[in-house]
Design an enzyme around this catalytic site. Structure first.
Site, mmCIF file in Angstrom:
data_model
loop_
_atom_site.group_PDB
_atom_site.id
_atom_site.type_symbol
_atom_site.label_atom_id
_atom_site.label_comp_id
_atom_site.label_asym_id
_atom_site.label_seq_id
_atom_site.Cartn_x
_atom_site.Cartn_y
_atom_site.Cartn_z
ATOM 1 C CB THR A 34 3.037 9.751 24.063
ATOM 2 O OG1 THR A 34 2.426 10.167 25.279
ATOM 3 C CG2 THR A 34 3.310 8.257 24.146
ATOM 4 C CE LYS A 63 0.810 8.409 28.104
ATOM 5 N NZ LYS A 63 0.882 9.306 26.973
ATOM 6 C CE LYS A 95 2.150 7.301 19.389
ATOM 7 N NZ LYS A 95 2.108 8.741 19.623
#
Lengths: 292, 292, 292, 292
Positions: C96, C171, C239
């Site tokens: 990711t 995502k 994050k």
């Protein structure tokens, strides 16, 4: 000079009543915890045994209580204001309460023939001591004019804002802005510190710019030292944020910054900081433990 | 008196360069859109054809550009600063940029032997015109001292904050607090209005209290009139909020009030208000249509 | 069956590589800390000494790395992917990362003649172990088709989303919603508890209603017990919130709820909880000390 | 089978009363706007002329009203519940109200000898029609047992939560989580769209993952089409957010995500969307005008 009644001798009330005494007013005081009256008696105040007794004796009476519950009790309880208020007598509630509380008190007083103004103040301990409050009065205009000599002693400026409720509302709007600013300030102080800048230099820079203001100047140095001696207790600030948000809710005003600030004050309360100064919200921005 | 270079003549840069001219400095200016130079030439400025040409001619050069992209272009592009910077020459970037951008520029300049300071300012159009900026300098201390006569004209006070990056960071911290305050102020103005209070009276009350500050005094009356002539464009304020939040992210500083304020500025941008003054965030608090 | 390369054997990568082995794929693995490879070797994996060595050996290689920095290192460092990637070879990054990182990698791979897809996944440790990930692929469609047999083992469903960057973006959108939901859930659990309700009954009620979902069901019981064994580390969730907010910033999308959730995750990091499961944000809602 | 009373035939009440009729219960209904009773009469219901008349006729009576004000009126007004409630009669308030309102009603009912439970539900129009509500009952346990046959028809599951107030509180906690989730979902849908992703694909991806839930599945497609036919009106959702936040305030629970969500719902109300479905909060995330 007429005798003025004064109910409620917390941090603010005591400073205000003392100011009236210093300026030659005759004052009859009452406080739930009687010992708070001692210092005022030394300065010439008379004690009333109940709120009703104070009302009976004085042409008009000022109240300065800590929250809506206390403001209501003093009026409605046994030995309360209502037992003696009557035509020709005035009641001035300078507590910070919501508009609904103020309306209840207003209706009760006026239904007995008394005149009423709400007159919450802007300013905390120091301005109270220095007679530098800003007074936001609303209600009976004749009583406002009658009380002007006292207001001139207690504050640097008083406004008459129209119908009962408007004083409370104006106070809430001001305190809401103040509460959000205090959070912005706290976030800035911690961000400076964690980013390798001197918080003290930040205070100096702020003081020279477009957003310089007495609150940053007064609170900044003690906040840098994590010192939060209560001039305006955090739990009262949080109450005002809550009431301002409720006012916004009634009027469909989205206030996302005030809402975020309110949650930070609630976080501070959950950390046990409710009795410290409202600047203690600073602690919610700091690391809980060692940072990761 | 030495010739000073000046790159970038937007709202801020033009006012600053003009100030230098008025105080007797010899200034060579460059701007991407050349026509912005005309008024300065009338006041005695010389034109440089490229950033490199300005650097070549001047002992030190000041840059005031709109964003990190522009600040980088002026240095790295063909005809840019790097082509002529060398030992004995100084480059002073007064743009508001993130620490990373500032570092890139610093490294490039110093690797060619030049000296560098970043020196972002606190204050917008009016303080720029009046030489009342607050200058947040960091980097080469000798260059800072050399530029002090210019800084004394441009600002009312300059700080030397240590290593490159600290000026940018201090600026971001100040602007973050300012952006949150502007939102708090906007929320208060709308809340007053919707609650039946006069926003003008709110301005008067605020101006007497602990949170009185020049920004409220200056922006308040025009905000009440929904007038947002851009002194500091909203999109630039939002950029600063974003960069300050990123700095907080790096250092694990929770900033919920700044985050809420940033989203309001983003909302304003999504409403097409990005080029108006940052006080136009006020519009996000007002009703979209008739309230229900 | 062709040899598949696999780079990165963290929590996710190990489970995924193991799944490929179990389903009969030949897999060559690499991990920066070599000892993480042992268990896989026991199950039949071969070890590659460097990312480049893996690429050289395999027709296509899957990478599953912890963050953008790690994803970039593996490609660009000495002994990295770029040294051996070439026409006819494919590189599939399932980490990711932000769209910018993905683009950099894509450009580097394709400029060497290699084909590239990004294919971040939805799902953490358990779905990885069970081959129940959701795969969000974007980039070279031919490589996507070539990798489908592996994707069918790793996930319950794969999507092909078009150009490189779209997988990363999808995502982030999903994880942003998830992060906000986790905060809403935490707030609800604490509110129930503090209001005298059983958090366990809240879980039962939630599980019967319109917002019942696997995450509440899976995480709820351990959160009630303040247990946060890391399936998806909080610092990685934070994050993703940060990157999603940055994507919203680019596109002028106000996301006040995600912003508030992000600040709560930052608060959790500042409390030292970054390495625990992201459900540990629950701790930020609880009292710091005894409540007042 | 005993006659059951039913007060309040809004969207929810009508579906619930219809369900009781379909399952063979004899039902006497009352609604302030009488015409809302017609369809129920066609299905066999009897009409009561006042709440009091319904109470008089039935062993126990269910109420389903739109807000605290309506819930109080039906009990306390002339011709209201209190006039006929008495020992041996039960009153079941299934409206969503705050704990204080519920307590007032409980005290009034029990002081007349009646038994009381509050029993707010989780679920909106569709689950009401399908008898798939979740019932959160609290108060008199004997009345709860007596009403179980009706609850079994109205809901798929009922909980008995102890003292009066707990049903209301549990409902608020669930709705608060739901309101925050709806905002997270809206932010995600707009972010996907503005970032060049298909919102429909986002729905597909969400439906396969750890946060898949009936609400996303049911509301998503219509939200993508900007269609907000009111199953659960936004103004009622916002009321529940407000009450949940007030509950959090009483208990010092910081809820920054719920607070941000609440402000978004308030924004939606200020845009005139209060009578649409609560999913219309989606509109607050979209661009006001063309984006800049």
């Amino acid at each position: 000079m007429e005798e003025i009644g004064f109910l409620g001798l917390g941090i603010m009330g005591k400073a205000m009543a003392m100011n009236l005494l210093r300026h030659g007013f005759k004052v009859t005081v009452w406080n739930r915890t009687l010992s708070r009256c001692d210092e005022l008696v030394e300065h010439g105040a008379t004690i009333g045994e109940t709120p009703a007794a104070v009302i009976k004796k004085c042409k008009y009476t000022i109240a300065m209580l800590s929250d809506p519950t206390a403001a209501l009790s003093v009026v409605f309880e046994q030995g309360g204001v209502l037992e003696q208020i009557s035509s020709g007598k005035g009641y001035i509630d300078m507590s910070t309460v919501d508009a609904e509380t103020s309306s209840k008190i207003s209706e009760a007083i006026t239904s007995k023939g008394g005149s009423f103004i709400e007159a919450p103040v802007s300013g905390s301990k120091k301005p109270a001591e220095d007679g530098q409050l800003v007074i936001l009065a609303a209600g009976d205009e004749a009583l406002y004019e009658e009380a002007l000599p006292a207001f001139d002693v207690l504050g640097k400026k008083s406004f008459f804002l129209g119908q009962v409720g408007n004083g409370a509302k104006m106070k809430l709007v001001v305190n809401m802005i103040m509460g959000s600013m205090m959070n912005a300030f706290s976030e800035g102080l911690v961000l400076a510190d964690k980013s390798g800048l001197s918080p003290q230099t930040l205070l100096d820079v702020l003081d020279l710019g477009a957003i310089a203001n007495p609150m940053f100047k007064m609170k900044g140095p003690s906040m840098v030292n994590s010192s939060y001696s209560p001039a305006f207790p955090l739990k009262h600030q949080q109450k005002d944020m809550r009431l301002a948000l409720a006012l916004g809710d009634e009027n469909s005003v989205p206030m996302p910054v005030a809402a975020a600030a309110n949650e930070a004050f609630k976080k501070a309360r959950s950390m046990g900081l409710g009795d410290l100064d409202f600047s203690a919200v600073h602690e919610t921005v700091k690391s809980g433990k060692s940072s990761s």
